[in-house]
Scaffold this motif. Structure first.
Motif, mmCIF file in Angstrom:
data_model
loop_
_atom_site.group_PDB
_atom_site.id
_atom_site.type_symbol
_atom_site.label_atom_id
_atom_site.label_comp_id
_atom_site.label_asym_id
_atom_site.label_seq_id
_atom_site.Cartn_x
_atom_site.Cartn_y
_atom_site.Cartn_z
ATOM 1 N N THR A 77 -6.989 27.942 -39.207
ATOM 2 C CA THR A 77 -7.749 26.760 -38.810
ATOM 3 C C THR A 77 -7.163 26.126 -37.560
ATOM 4 O O THR A 77 -7.886 25.759 -36.631
ATOM 5 N N MET A 78 -5.825 26.024 -37.518
ATOM 6 C CA MET A 78 -5.171 25.428 -36.349
ATOM 7 C C MET A 78 -5.371 26.309 -35.115
ATOM 8 O O MET A 78 -5.632 25.809 -34.027
ATOM 9 N N LYS A 79 -5.253 27.606 -35.312
ATOM 10 C CA LYS A 79 -5.446 28.528 -34.175
ATOM 11 C C LYS A 79 -6.865 28.444 -33.660
ATOM 12 O O LYS A 79 -7.113 28.382 -32.467
ATOM 13 N N GLY A 80 -7.824 28.436 -34.612
ATOM 14 C CA GLY A 80 -9.238 28.347 -34.236
ATOM 15 C C GLY A 80 -9.525 27.047 -33.512
ATOM 16 O O GLY A 80 -10.312 27.011 -32.570
ATOM 17 N N GLY A 81 -8.864 25.961 -33.919
ATOM 18 C CA GLY A 81 -9.091 24.649 -33.313
ATOM 19 C C GLY A 81 -8.238 24.419 -32.082
ATOM 20 O O GLY A 81 -8.181 23.314 -31.564
ATOM 21 N N LYS A 82 -7.560 25.467 -31.612
ATOM 22 C CA LYS A 82 -6.704 25.413 -30.421
ATOM 23 C C LYS A 82 -5.666 24.301 -30.541
ATOM 24 O O LYS A 82 -5.351 23.605 -29.581
ATOM 25 N N ALA A 517 -15.798 14.853 -21.896
ATOM 26 C CA ALA A 517 -15.793 16.177 -21.262
ATOM 27 C C ALA A 517 -15.285 16.070 -19.834
ATOM 28 O O ALA A 517 -14.590 16.959 -19.342
ATOM 29 N N LEU A 518 -15.610 14.957 -19.191
ATOM 30 C CA LEU A 518 -15.153 14.745 -17.822
ATOM 31 C C LEU A 518 -13.643 14.498 -17.806
ATOM 32 O O LEU A 518 -12.922 14.951 -16.912
ATOM 33 N N GLN A 519 -13.180 13.793 -18.819
ATOM 34 C CA GLN A 519 -11.759 13.449 -18.888
ATOM 35 C C GLN A 519 -10.892 14.683 -19.149
ATOM 36 O O GLN A 519 -9.780 14.790 -18.649
ATOM 37 N N ARG A 520 -11.413 15.648 -19.946
ATOM 38 C CA ARG A 520 -10.605 16.821 -20.297
ATOM 39 C C ARG A 520 -10.717 17.877 -19.207
ATOM 40 O O ARG A 520 -11.629 18.694 -19.185
ATOM 41 N N LYS A 521 -9.745 17.891 -18.323
ATOM 42 C CA LYS A 521 -9.802 18.795 -17.161
ATOM 43 C C LYS A 521 -9.127 20.109 -17.490
ATOM 44 O O LYS A 521 -8.099 20.477 -16.916
ATOM 45 N N GLU A 522 -9.673 20.807 -18.428
ATOM 46 C CA GLU A 522 -9.184 22.135 -18.837
ATOM 47 C C GLU A 522 -10.304 22.773 -19.666
ATOM 48 O O GLU A 522 -11.309 22.126 -19.958
ATOM 49 N N SER A 523 -10.107 24.028 -20.034
ATOM 50 C CA SER A 523 -11.024 24.674 -20.976
ATOM 51 C C SER A 523 -10.261 24.913 -22.266
ATOM 52 O O SER A 523 -9.142 25.434 -22.241
ATOM 53 N N ARG A 524 -10.868 24.516 -23.359
ATOM 54 C CA ARG A 524 -10.177 24.656 -24.641
ATOM 55 C C ARG A 524 -11.244 24.714 -25.728
ATOM 56 O O ARG A 524 -12.088 23.829 -25.827
ATOM 57 N N THR A 535 -6.673 27.008 -20.121
ATOM 58 C CA THR A 535 -6.162 26.038 -21.073
ATOM 59 C C THR A 535 -4.847 25.493 -20.533
ATOM 60 O O THR A 535 -3.983 26.265 -20.110
ATOM 61 N N ASP A 536 -4.727 24.180 -20.516
ATOM 62 C CA ASP A 536 -3.544 23.544 -19.941
ATOM 63 C C ASP A 536 -2.728 22.923 -21.076
ATOM 64 O O ASP A 536 -3.204 22.020 -21.755
ATOM 65 N N PRO A 537 -1.472 23.412 -21.270
ATOM 66 C CA PRO A 537 -0.667 22.914 -22.402
ATOM 67 C C PRO A 537 -0.503 21.398 -22.375
ATOM 68 O O PRO A 537 -0.414 20.759 -23.416
ATOM 69 N N GLU A 538 -0.502 20.818 -21.189
ATOM 70 C CA GLU A 538 -0.349 19.367 -21.098
ATOM 71 C C GLU A 538 -1.512 18.642 -21.771
ATOM 72 O O GLU A 538 -1.361 17.577 -22.343
ATOM 73 N N HIS A 539 -2.705 19.242 -21.657
ATOM 74 C CA HIS A 539 -3.883 18.631 -22.260
ATOM 75 C C HIS A 539 -3.946 18.879 -23.759
ATOM 76 O O HIS A 539 -4.780 18.310 -24.445
ATOM 77 N N GLY A 540 -3.071 19.743 -24.221
ATOM 78 C CA GLY A 540 -3.059 20.022 -25.650
ATOM 79 C C GLY A 540 -2.234 19.010 -26.433
ATOM 80 O O GLY A 540 -2.001 19.187 -27.622
ATOM 81 N N LYS A 541 -1.777 17.969 -25.733
ATOM 82 C CA LYS A 541 -0.905 16.994 -26.395
ATOM 83 C C LYS A 541 -1.643 15.710 -26.764
ATOM 84 O O LYS A 541 -1.041 14.783 -27.272
ATOM 85 N N TRP A 542 -2.922 15.654 -26.444
ATOM 86 C CA TRP A 542 -3.638 14.401 -26.742
ATOM 87 C C TRP A 542 -5.061 14.661 -27.234
ATOM 88 O O TRP A 542 -5.658 15.680 -26.966
#
Lengths: 580, 247, 268
Positions: A77-82, A517-524, A535-542
């Motif tokens: 589930t966590m992997k699927g949800g990135k 969608a505009l705020q999230r400047k990555e693909s995830r 996918t940007d690891p920095e964006h994966g923190k919020w």
């Protein structure tokens, strides 16, 4: 005469809004816990979108693959949800799902069986093991009928065909809800100590969708208007396989179980293109990946004649298909003149699920407003950036139960008399009646059509900054248009009027989707940006957070992910234990 | 939705009122004619009391042949009430004649007009519930009919095959199929159970269920054939037809 | 439709939305019931036909372009929820499953609400009676000390009944309800299917035969099979649910031998 005397009033400890899987499960639990429960739904009982769920319920009961357990389910589930999921929700979900499924069986559900006579499980995209407990391809129907029949014998009062338009508060706490009967247009008030939202998603904001008219973000916006926060609204799941031809059936879901049972995807040259995009998992890759792959094949001119791909299960033989996928067989036979036992289906992505929603506390499903709870698709956080197939039905059961339990506990503890605010009710009434008072105005259906076009084309599978900015501007215009629609006829069962109200909710939520969608400047996961393809690891923190500011405008923020305990972090770091 | 039913007494519609545009009356009409023709012929044939035997052949209407002094009427009436009762209480025929003769309803979505209705809850239709006993009676008759089939291949002590032998064989086979696919039989053989411990019983139940889907087919072909078998024997006996010996 | 219902003929079309002449698009003529429980009229609508279109698409077209207040129930539009039941040319159908190709070109298509239930407005009617009947059925009651092991072969039969999507087309077409209006005494095919699903459940221990005979009035069913004919889920309602239940009722109440045997050998 006071305002209250003019309205029909019903009083309960707990009011559940929405009678799909989560709402029914919540109502049953609250009722079991001794609360007086009212269940309010927009349609007739048993018609909610849960009936459309086909493939199965994901639960690690390990009947087929004995190695399966909650840890592996949690990891999947966590992997699927990135890794954007609320870890605690994902943990509770994986731990409690098996018990919830067995409970359904205790209540009379009949799942397909293994040779040993236990519940049969099938493979699904993103799940390491065969994990989906199912009934052919009508699992959702089995689930909702079981819950419905359990519920009607528990003394739950069901208020059918009733739409809630406002949550009422007393001193910051939930005190009731205001709504109207669809049948006669009369207003009604529900007095309650706690309210559970279980209203589903927002699919109707898109043109190609597997969702019905009910999926208009009602619950999300009720909570938002009352001051609650929304989370991760940018993540909208496009199911890779919806029907795309003939035009009358566009968007109707083709269950993932077709791929689970061995269906293969091919492009117009007959090439099994998933080899290129995910050679390891092939067709059973996660939905975001498969949907994007079909889209990319079409972009390069290798799609099927009507802009999709071919999904073929005919190699499995007619008997097997009719036994395992009976409704798919009939659906194609009757609606598209295609015999799936002899030839391929033509499929393409269709808007299916909203991962985001009302932000809730994992253990209790409580929102930031005292007395307001949310469960099911309306709540966000559980699925992160992308939901795995089969995880929604288990989500409904696990968090539906938790919502019912905690809402009824809350009602017990807060037994003091709550007041209803007359002004709030008057405003809610005025807002609903205003549509009839204009001399001229637009047809709400044409505004809805424009909204669907806009969201489909500019905030769809692939997004880019200029489109998103354009969409945000356009949504402002649509919002104004939607406020000035004019309704003909009376308040008696008037779908145009109902649409005029639902439209407001859809537009606000659409704004939330576009802004996040505009705020999230990555693909995830389900969010793919052409201008930020990685996918940007920095964006994966919020997580994205949406709320209503004091001036009534919609504001977005970033909120750091909750800290995961070490043992779960270690679990995620472990190398994959087994491969199929 | 309000829970209280605020329903007014319904207007009784005139018979046959419908918005259906297809030939809804065609099917019940065919059944009415087909069933009526058979009943007419069977009654006539039963009243005859003669020409029911020819060589080794015995008409199924008269089997088993019971000739006793005290019975002054045609021997057919001593046994015909059993197959007649079996068919009259048959779950398929009930549908056909309720629609074709009782017009209850004439067809789906077609108004019946104004009339009192008690269904199968009151006399006489409550006796439809005894279908299984007619099945039992019909099964006994079937044993005699198979005996007749064996006799029909015996020409004065020698094995032989005439067209009549084949007609009687076909007739008895079809009647057997009709009885085996009976809804009551399906119930008695396993339908009463909620789960099958015994695999053989389950397989048998499945086979019967499968045949039961075509109960209407067996009902009609066996009806036609039993009439024809009587006619064949009758015409041979009257000298109108000649029975051709094949072997 | 109620007694005082007056049928007037009206005609409406969307004018500008119709393709001009020379266009290949076919135009279908719909006659839709518009009204409530007191009064009603048949209104004519012209709808352009697209490939693969179903009756529900036409109704949506009318809502979007001509009459936004046309009341209709629908949800999934994929024959899975059973909301959009109506009478199309006199036959109970799911509108989402009735294709326009099934009608000949130029044929008028009449769409009326279900006849056996009181009309609320236009195509929506009050089906609450069905929910009341459902409440009275004894729910699933597991046998004591069951191990929850079930054979697929034992549940195949019950799974057929559980396919029911509660469109109530069978309730609507059944002449016991439609013509004789025996609602207080008769539960209707949908609920015989539900009871069959419970009675034949391998692990259910409750007994519903007395209720079937007395409260649900299974004897009123004269097995004329209209329910089976209209079932969009192809459930063999009569052959697989009602007749086996009737046979079980016979076992208990009408079979003289069984009654005597029970009196002799079964201890109370």
């Amino acid at each position: 005469m006071s305002t209250l005397d003019r309205f029909e009033i019903h009083e309960h400890d707990v009011i559940v809004i929405g009678a799909g899987g989560a709402g029914l499960r919540a109502a049953i639990e609250a009722s079991t816990n001794g609360a007086s429960v009212g269940l309010v739904c927009k349609s007739l009982l048993g018609k909610a979108h849960t009936v459309m769920a086909e493939g199965g319920i994901a639960a690690a009961v390990a009947n087929v693959d004995k190695q399966d357990d909650w840890q592996v389910h949690f990891k999947d589930t966590m992997k699927g949800g990135k890794f954007l999921n609320n870890w605690r929700m994902a943990q509770l979900h994986a731990q409690e799902a098996p018990e919830r499924v067995l409970e359904l069986e205790r209540w009379g559900a009949l799942f397909d069986r293994t040779n040993d006579g236990t519940i049969l499980q099938r493979p699904f995209g993103g799940h390491t093991y065969k994990r989906l407990c199912h009934v052919g391809d009508r699992t959702g129907l089995e689930m909702i009928r079981t819950l419905q029949d359990k519920g009607v014998h528990m003394g739950i009062d069901v208020y059918m065909e009733c739409t809630i338009t406002k949550l009422l508060k007393d001193d910051g706490k939930i005190s009731g809800a205001f709504g109207y009967w669809r049948e006669n247009g009369k207003f009604v008030i529900f007095k309650a100590k706690s309210i559970i939202l279980a209203t589903g998603g927002v699919g109707k904001a898109y043109k190609v969708t597997s969702n019905s008219w009910e999926y208009t973000a009602d619950g999300q916006i009720l909570a938002y208007d009352a001051g609650a926060e929304l989370i991760d609204t940018e993540f909208i799941q496009f199911h890779p396989t919806g029907m795309i031809w003939p035009p009358g059936v566009i968007g109707i879901l083709v269950t993932e179980a077709v791929r689970g049972e061995g269906g293969v995807l091919k492009n117009k040259d007959g090439f099994r293109f998933m080899e290129k995009y995910d050679p390891e998992r092939m067709e059973l890759s996660t939905r975001d990946v498969v949907a994007r792959s079909i889209y990319l094949e079409n972009k390069d001119g290798r799609g099927s004649p009507h802009g999709g791909a071919f999904l073929d299960i005919s190699h499995k033989g007619a008997d097997y298909i009719k036994k395992k996928l009976p409704s798919m067989y009939h659906q194609f036979k009757e609606l598209a003149d295609v015999d799936i036992t002899t030839g391929p289906m033509e499929v393409g992505p269709t808007c299916h699920y909203s991962m985001g929603g009302v932000k809730v506390e994992a253990d209790t499903t409580a929102t930031s407003i005292p007395g307001l709870f949310a469960a099911g698709e309306v709540a966000g956080g559980m699925h992160g950036a992308n939901r795995l197939g089969g995880n929604s039905l288990s989500d409904l059961l696990v968090f539906g139960r938790r919502a019912g339990l905690h809402a009824s506990e809350y009602a017990k503890k807060n037994s003091s008399k709550l007041k209803l605010d007359e002004n709030e009710m008057k405003l809610a009434e005025k807002e609903m009646i205003s549509f009839f008072e204009r001399d001229e105005g637009e047809n709400p259906y044409s505004v809805h059509t424009d909204l669907q076009e806009l969201m489909q084309n500019k905030v769809g599978i692939f997004r880019i900054e200029e489109d998103l900015k354009y969409a945000i501007e356009q949504l402002k215009i649509l919002k104004e248009r939607a406020k000035k629609t004019k309704i003909e006829g009376s308040r008696m069962y008037n779908p145009g009027w109902h649409m005029a109200y639902d439209l407001q909710n859809m537009i606000i939520y659409s704004e939330a989707i576009a802004k996040c969608a505009l705020q999230r400047k990555e693909s995830r996961g389900a969010h793919s940006r052409i201008d930020y393809p990685n996918t940007d690891p920095e964006h994966g923190k919020w997580n994205s957070i949406v709320k209503k500011s004091n001036d009534g405008s919609l504001v977005i923020e970033k909120s750091p992910l909750p800290e995961m305990p070490k043992e779960l972090q270690d679990l995620l770091k472990e190398k994959d234990l087994v491969k199929k | 939705m309000s829970a209280i039913l605020t329903e007014k007494p319904k207007e009784k519609e005139s018979f046959g009122k419908t918005q259906r545009k297809d030939l809804w009356w065609f099917e019940p009409l065919v059944y009415a004619v087909g069933f009526g023709a058979f009943i007419f012929y069977a009654t006539w044939a039963a009243f005859q009391g003669k020409h029911y035997e020819y060589g080794p052949y015995l008409s199924p209407f008269y089997s088993p042949l019971i000739v006793v002094d005290w019975w002054k009427f045609s021997p057919a009436f001593l046994i015909l009430w059993i197959p007649a009762g079996f068919r009259m209480t048959c779950y398929y025929y009930r549908k056909a004649y309720y629609r074709s003769y009782f017009m209850d309803p004439p067809a789906c979505g077609v108004s019946e007009g104004c009339k009192k209705y008690t269904g199968e809850t009151a006399f006489p239709l409550i006796f439809q519930n005894l279908h299984r006993y007619f099945l039992l009676g019909a099964s006994v008759l079937l044993c005699f009919l198979w005996g007749d089939v064996i006799k029909a291949f015996n020409f004065n002590g020698h094995f032989g095959v005439g067209v009549g032998s084949l007609v009687l064989l076909a007739n008895t086979f079809l009647l057997t199929m009709y009885s085996l696919t009976c809804h009551s039989f399906r119930h008695l053989i396993g339908g009463f159970k909620d789960s099958f411990k015994c695999g053989y019983q389950y397989n048998l139940y499945e086979k019967i269920s499968c045949g039961n889907k075509h109960h209407m087919f067996w009902a009609w072909v066996s009806l036609f054939m039993v009439g024809f078998a009587d006619l064949y024997v009758r015409l041979c006996s009257m000298g109108i037809w000649t029975d051709v010996r094949l072997i | 439709m109620p007694a005082e219902c007056t049928i007037k003929k009206e005609s409406m079309d969307a004018g500008h939305d119709l393709p001009g002449e020379g266009h290949k698009a076919r135009i279908a003529t719909f006659k839709v019931f518009r009204g409530d429980k007191n009064t009603g009229s048949e209104v004519e609508y012209k709808v352009p036909v697209e490939e693969g279109m179903v009756v529900l698409d036409a109704i949506h077209y009318i809502q979007r372009n001509i009459s936004p207040d046309l009341a209709v129930r629908w949800n999934c539009k994929a024959a899975k929820c059973g909301s959009c039941s109506a009478e199309v040319n006199g036959k109970p159908r799911l509108m989402c499953k009735t294709r326009l190709d099934d009608f000949s070109s130029g044929e008028e298509i009449k769409v009326y609400p279900m006849k056996s239930f009181p009309v609320i407005k236009d195509l929506a009617c009050d089906v609450s009676w069905n929910f009341e009947v459902n409440k009275k059925i004894t729910p699933f009651t597991p046998k004591e000390n069951t191990s929850w092991i079930m054979n697929q072969r034992d549940i195949d039969r019950v799974q057929e009944f559980r396919k029911c999507i509660e469109c109530f087309a069978c309730q609507n077409v059944c002449h016991v309800i439609r013509d004789h209006d025996l609602k207080p005494k008769f539960a209707g095919p949908r609920f015989f299917v539900r009871v069959a699903g419970l009675e034949m459940h391998p692990l259910d221990g409750a007994d519903r035969l007395e209720a079937l005979k007395n409260d649900m009035g299974i004897g009123f069913c004269n097995i004329t099979k209209c329910c089976t004919e209209v079932c969009p889920e192809d459930i063999h309602i009569t052959d697989n649910a009602i007749i086996p239940l009737k046979e079980r009722v016979v076992d208990r109440y009408f079979d003289p031998v069984k009654i005597i045997l029970r009196k002799l050998f079964v201890k109370r």
